[in-house]
Design a protein around this motif. Structure first.
Motif, PDB file in Angstrom:
ATOM      1  N   LYS A   3      -7.918  -2.542   2.301  1.00  8.11           N
ATOM      2  CA  LYS A   3      -7.714  -2.673   0.855  1.00  8.11           C
ATOM      3  C   LYS A   3      -7.154  -1.380   0.255  1.00  8.11           C
ATOM      4  CE  LYS A   3      -9.920  -4.094  -3.407  1.00  8.11           C
ATOM      5  NZ  LYS A   3     -11.090  -4.664  -4.040  1.00  8.11           N
TER       6      LYS A   3
ATOM      7  N   CYS B 228      -3.889 -13.812  -6.983  1.00  4.14           N
ATOM      8  CA  CYS B 228      -3.794 -12.792  -5.939  1.00  4.14           C
ATOM      9  C   CYS B 228      -3.538 -13.453  -4.582  1.00  4.14           C
ATOM     10  CB  CYS B 228      -5.062 -11.935  -5.899  1.00  4.14           C
ATOM     11  SG  CYS B 228      -4.895 -10.488  -4.843  1.00  4.14           S
TER      12      CYS B 228
ATOM     13  N   CYS C  98      -3.739  -6.517  -4.879  1.00  2.00           N
ATOM     14  CA  CYS C  98      -5.073  -6.678  -5.457  1.00  2.00           C
ATOM     15  C   CYS C  98      -6.103  -6.975  -4.376  1.00  2.00           C
ATOM     16  CB  CYS C  98      -5.081  -7.752  -6.536  1.00  2.00           C
ATOM     17  SG  CYS C  98      -4.424  -9.322  -6.030  1.00  2.00           S
ATOM     18  N   LYS C  99      -5.642  -7.215  -3.141  1.00  6.84           N
ATOM     19  CA  LYS C  99      -6.592  -7.353  -2.043  1.00  6.84           C
ATOM     20  C   LYS C  99      -5.892  -7.104  -0.717  1.00  6.84           C
ATOM     21  CE  LYS C  99      -6.339 -12.340  -1.178  1.00  6.84           C
ATOM     22  NZ  LYS C  99      -7.073 -13.595  -1.136  1.00  6.84           N
TER      23      LYS C  99
ATOM     24  N   GLU D 136      -6.678  -7.956   3.479  1.00 11.62           N
ATOM     25  CA  GLU D 136      -7.553  -8.692   4.386  1.00 11.62           C
ATOM     26  C   GLU D 136      -7.108  -8.484   5.822  1.00 11.62           C
ATOM     27  OE1 GLU D 136      -7.507 -12.793   3.279  1.00 11.62           O
ATOM     28  OE2 GLU D 136      -8.798 -12.455   1.548  1.00 11.62           O
TER      29      GLU D 136
ATOM     30  N   GLU E 243     -11.953  -3.937   6.619  1.00 12.08           N
ATOM     31  CA  GLU E 243     -11.657  -4.484   5.295  1.00 12.08           C
ATOM     32  C   GLU E 243     -11.504  -3.414   4.215  1.00 12.08           C
ATOM     33  OE1 GLU E 243     -10.941  -7.645   4.440  1.00 12.08           O
ATOM     34  OE2 GLU E 243     -11.171  -8.314   6.500  1.00 12.08           O
TER      35      GLU E 243
END
Length: 80
Positions: free
Chosen positions: A49, A31, A60-61, A63, A45
């Motif tokens: 996401k 990822c 998948c993430k 930030e 955050e």
């Protein structure tokens, strides 16, 4: 009898190792591939996401990262 038991243990251990190694490529991966930025202001955050998942299906993430003094939502994913 001991020889048969030893053979069964070795065969079982071999099967377990094969099953575990077969599952490794199916795991999520690193990822770490940058997909792009998502419009989240102010950047939090959890919101980052969820917006990344909406904009980039492979995300998948998400930030929040600094660029100078500004915070941007960066989306990361892994292509299969």
């Amino acid at each position: 009898m001991a020889k048969t038991f030893s053979s069964i243990c070795f065969t079982t251990l071999l099967l377990v190792v094969l099953l575990i190694s077969a599952e490794i490529p199916k795991s999520k991966g690193n990822c770490d591939h940058f997909l792009g930025e998502a419009p989240v202001y102010p950047c939090k955050e959890k919101a980052c996401k969820s917006v990344c998942k909406e904009h980039y299906h492979h995300a998948c993430k998400g930030e929040c990262e600094y660029h100078g003094r500004e915070v941007h939502c960066h989306c990361y994913g892994d292509y299969h």
